[in-house]
Design a protein around this motif. Structure first.
Motif, mmCIF file in Angstrom:
data_model
loop_
_atom_site.group_PDB
_atom_site.id
_atom_site.type_symbol
_atom_site.label_atom_id
_atom_site.label_comp_id
_atom_site.label_asym_id
_atom_site.label_seq_id
_atom_site.Cartn_x
_atom_site.Cartn_y
_atom_site.Cartn_z
ATOM 1 N N VAL A 46 7.318 8.430 6.230
ATOM 2 C CA VAL A 46 6.806 8.759 4.787
ATOM 3 C C VAL A 46 6.640 7.077 4.330
ATOM 4 N N LEU B 294 3.013 6.254 5.480
ATOM 5 C CA LEU B 294 2.127 7.155 4.571
ATOM 6 C C LEU B 294 1.890 6.545 3.474
ATOM 7 N N THR B 295 2.919 6.070 2.701
ATOM 8 C CA THR B 295 3.055 5.554 1.284
ATOM 9 C C THR B 295 2.325 4.104 1.381
ATOM 10 N N ILE B 296 2.628 3.320 2.403
ATOM 11 C CA ILE B 296 2.138 1.856 2.635
ATOM 12 C C ILE B 296 0.492 2.231 2.492
ATOM 13 N N SER C 155 -1.283 4.726 2.063
ATOM 14 C CA SER C 155 -2.219 5.546 0.809
ATOM 15 C C SER C 155 -2.275 4.240 -0.123
#
Lengths: 196, 196
Positions: A154, A157-159, A161
């Motif tokens: 997660v 993915l957060t970074i 994105s």
């Protein structure tokens, strides 16, 4: 390197640069070699002195960027660098690439789907390995209590994105500078990971 | 509402649902009314009993979603809700929309560009106002020392980009559940904003 070789190299650089801009703006499929030649300011036939095909251009743009990402990660692989320092460096690297080499970065993250085999499999496997290495840094940081227990999948993915989202900054009136953007995004994304 | 009216409404619901899925998968331009009718299981001519055009379908999908976003934000507008609680609710709302109503959300954030006037201007202005309201919550939280001084523009871009990135989770083998995804993304994004 002779003068002629140097000149040929810089022309090729220019071709790759213009191609990346056109792929990003018009899309890979909609960009023709003829348009590209026109943008570079040479005859379409001369283009083939430097490059064999549109596919080859795409490969060169993407694998050159992938190499930069891998080299950056290799450089961080030192025992005296903490996990949180590595994560900070990774966020800064990607933000800077997205800001300073927008066209190339955009082509890598969006147009890899147009690669043909064996390049496609090569890229997908390099990308998988790269993400696994990032996740391993997060896991290591969590084990060492440097990083809060946020699922590495997660967090990465957060970074990544968030970095992709800088496309909207590029398209905006840029009321915030590149430097501020980097600092505040690092504060936000790193602040959420740092163990108290 | 009569039985016939109810039946017609549910058929229209089904049309919008299938249309959103097709717009997301094939793209708005590549989706024809004929394909849509086939997917719904009715004659193309019957489709026009429920809907006038592809543009109307797009409008209904997008403005329905925009309405949900605005209503959610209105519901949060209460004096006893802290800024950080509001931000948490906003992150959860968007993550849940992106997970549970993927097609509609995807169409709203990607296909609004295909809206025609006056709908296009209406959507752009609604979106601008929505983002300004989010930024105002951040600014308020910073002023009240609930939130770290991270530029609201960057924080909102980071949050909304992270949510969009869930597209990759949808396309993946989903080794992490929707519930875990939401919790960890909230921890990461909210953790980076909370004042210590």
């Amino acid at each position: 390197m002779t003068f002629t070789e140097k000149k040929k190299l810089s022309k090729k650089e220019l071709i790759l640069e213009r191609a990346a801009a056109m792929f990003r703006e018009k899309g890979f499929a909609a960009t023709s070699m003829r348009d590209l030649a026109e943008s570079v300011g040479i005859e379409a036939a001369s283009l083939y002195n430097h490059i064999h095909s549109k596919s080859q251009i795409l490969e060169e743009i993407i694998f050159r960027m992938a190499k930069k990402c891998n080299e950056h990660l290799n450089d961080l692989d030192k025992p005296n660098v903490s996990c949180i320092e590595k994560v900070e460096a990774i966020i800064r690297f990607h933000v800077q690439m997205m800001i300073n080499r927008f066209d190339d970065y955009h082509v890598m993250v969006n147009d890899w789907i147009h690669l043909t085999e064996p390049s496609l499999s090569d890229f997908v496997s390099q990308r998988r390995e790269y993400v696994q290495r990032l996740e391993a840094i997060l896991s290591d940081g969590i084990a060492k209590n440097e990083i809060r227990p946020i699922a590495p999948y997660v967090a990465i993915l957060t970074i990544l994105s968030s970095v992709r989202g800088l496309e909207f900054w590029h398209r905006s009136r840029k009321q915030i500078s590149a430097r501020e953007m980097e600092e505040h995004m690092v504060q936000h994304l790193l602040g959420g990971l740092k163990a108290k």
